[in-house]
Design a protein around this motif. Structure first.
Motif, short mmCIF file in Angstrom:
data_model
loop_
_atom_site.label_atom_id
_atom_site.label_comp_id
_atom_site.label_asym_id
_atom_site.label_seq_id
_atom_site.Cartn_x
_atom_site.Cartn_y
_atom_site.Cartn_z
N ALA A 192 44.11 38.12 35.86
CA ALA A 192 45.32 38.85 35.45
C ALA A 192 46.44 38.64 36.47
O ALA A 192 47.59 38.41 36.09
CB ALA A 192 45.01 40.33 35.30
N ALA A 193 46.09 38.68 37.76
CA ALA A 193 47.11 38.48 38.81
C ALA A 193 47.68 37.07 38.74
O ALA A 193 48.89 36.88 38.90
CB ALA A 193 46.50 38.75 40.18
N ALA A 247 32.67 41.27 37.89
CA ALA A 247 33.43 41.26 36.63
C ALA A 247 34.83 41.82 36.85
O ALA A 247 35.82 41.23 36.39
CB ALA A 247 32.69 42.08 35.57
N ALA A 248 34.92 42.93 37.58
CA ALA A 248 36.24 43.55 37.83
C ALA A 248 37.11 42.62 38.68
O ALA A 248 38.30 42.45 38.39
CB ALA A 248 36.07 44.89 38.53
N ARG A 260 28.99 44.18 38.13
CA ARG A 260 30.15 44.97 37.71
C ARG A 260 31.35 44.69 38.61
O ARG A 260 32.47 44.49 38.14
CB ARG A 260 29.81 46.46 37.79
N ILE A 261 31.09 44.69 39.93
CA ILE A 261 32.18 44.43 40.87
C ILE A 261 32.74 43.03 40.65
O ILE A 261 33.96 42.83 40.61
CB ILE A 261 31.69 44.61 42.33
N ILE A 289 38.35 39.66 36.55
CA ILE A 289 39.40 40.12 35.62
C ILE A 289 40.72 40.31 36.36
O ILE A 289 41.78 39.86 35.92
CB ILE A 289 38.96 41.42 34.91
N VAL A 290 40.65 40.97 37.53
CA VAL A 290 41.87 41.25 38.29
C VAL A 290 42.51 39.95 38.78
O VAL A 290 43.73 39.77 38.69
CB VAL A 290 41.56 42.19 39.48
N ALA A 331 49.97 36.90 35.74
CA ALA A 331 51.18 37.68 36.02
C ALA A 331 52.11 36.92 36.98
O ALA A 331 53.32 36.86 36.77
CB ALA A 331 50.81 39.04 36.61
N LEU A 332 51.54 36.33 38.04
CA LEU A 332 52.35 35.59 39.01
C LEU A 332 53.02 34.38 38.36
O LEU A 332 54.20 34.10 38.62
CB LEU A 332 51.49 35.14 40.18
#
Lengths: 176, 199
Positions: free
Chosen positions: B18-19, B10-11, B7-8, B14-15, B22-23
């Motif tokens: 996404a970062a 996966a998070a 779970r950690i 994803i982060v 976004a950058l």
């Protein structure tokens, strides 16, 4: 014969959660006051308390529904304080504290409907938001800050959409 | 334990993805110019003529600081022509007594559209230039780089200051309000002081 765990150790998870809650107004004032380094240190401390309180509660056998609620609300207040401070400074969007309030409110309202869904973002939303805020304060670059705000907004939007879909499914299944 | 780790992970994945996205998007975005028409503040001002060029960036802070600075100059009787740094902004600076440049700082450098504008002007011909940069943290490196940029284009630096979001702007506590509100008030007062010193 078993020795009883000392009160202070049994209370340590709640004390850590309480410390995190107490750090919320401190963080707000530090960020609005432009004390990015001190705010980063405070937020790091808050994140450590968030990582420790749950495992400690389970270790000492004091995990409870009330403790989980306390942890949940402490996270909510801390995140609201931090992202409201960013918005007050004119550096961050108000959409994040607003969406956070909606997401947490939606979670509280629907938790009985969807008790066991697997949503990796939703389950870690507190950590994602705190991590985003920490990167803003620790790196202190405006471009990195905007990227962190986008990640926070994206995570909140995704988790809200996922939860809405699960709730809609649960309501449909329970309909006669 | 394995489920928790998954779970950690996966998070985190994803982060990070996404970062990264976004950058990349933001890096493209900060290179984009904002085109606005030339607007004039205090059109009847007779103390001098100012061309104020702003690279607005991604938040309202640079514009807030520059607007306060422009108002300070206008209060001292200067006529202020305000625009944004773009290929459509005037590079004909002959009629101006002072050029004001303002931009946010990304990775310790003033925003690319402002640097591009300075490049398009090419030679400031010794004109007086005031610079305001807004940074997340300590703006010292960006201030030094901008000073060198102005010197390389034959500008006379009349005044330069870096305002920060996450570093105290007013350590002496002379002003009231949040850190960024103090920066805005400081910019206004700096313009009043500068207007009195310019010939």
């Amino acid at each position: 014969m078993t020795r009883r765990t000392p009160f202070l150790l049994r209370a340590s998870p709640d004390l850590l959660t309480g410390l995190r809650l107490a750090l919320a107004p401190v963080l707000y004032l530090l960020i609005v006051g432009g004390r990015g380094d001190a705010a980063a240190a405070c937020l790091a401390l808050a994140m450590v308390t968030d990582a420790l309180d749950g495992p400690l509660a389970r270790h000492f056998g004091v995990a409870s529904r009330a403790g989980a609620h306390f942890d949940f609300w402490a996270d909510f207040v801390l995140i609201e304080a931090v992202f409201s401070a960013f918005a007050m400074s004119g550096a961050g969007p108000w959409a994040i504290p607003l969406l956070t309030a909606i997401a947490f409110g939606f979670f509280v309202a629907t938790v009985r409907l969807t008790p066991a869904i697997y949503d990796p973002i939703g389950r870690n939303i507190g950590g994602i938001l705190m991590g985003s805020a920490f990167s803003v304060l620790a790196l202190r670059d405006l471009l990195v800050a905007q990227a962190a705000f986008m990640v926070a907004l994206g995570a909140l939007t995704l988790t809200l959409c996922a939860r809405a879909a699960f709730v809609a499914g649960a309501v449909r299944r329970s309909a006669p | 334990m394995v489920r928790l780790m998954r779970r950690i992970l996966a998070a985190v994945v994803i982060v990070l993805v996404a970062a990264g996205v976004a950058l990349a998007w933001l890096n493209w975005r900060v290179h984009q110019e904002t085109v606005t028409p030339l607007e004039t503040l205090n059109s009847g001002g007779t103390a001098g003529r100012v061309l104020a060029v702003l690279s607005p960036g991604l938040s309202s802070f640079p514009a807030d600081v520059m607007t306060a600075f422009d108002k300070g100059l206008a209060e001292k009787g200067w006529r202020v022509d305000h625009t944004t740094a773009s290929s459509e902004a005037t590079t004909d600076i002959g009629a101006y007594d002072l050029i004001v440049l303002a931009a946010p700082v990304y990775f310790s450098r003033a925003a690319p559209p402002l640097q591009d504008y300075v490049g398009r002007v090419g030679d400031f011909g010794g004109k007086q230039i005031a610079v305001l940069v807004t940074a997340g943290g300590d703006p010292a490196e960006a201030v030094a780089a901008t000073k060198a940029l102005i010197a390389a284009h034959n500008g006379t630096l009349a005044w330069i200051y870096g305002y920060a979001v996450y570093e105290p702007n007013d350590p002496d506590g002379k002003y009231e309000g949040s850190n960024t509100e103090r920066a805005v008030r400081m910019a206004h007062d700096a313009a009043l002081a500068l207007a009195g010193t310019l010939p």
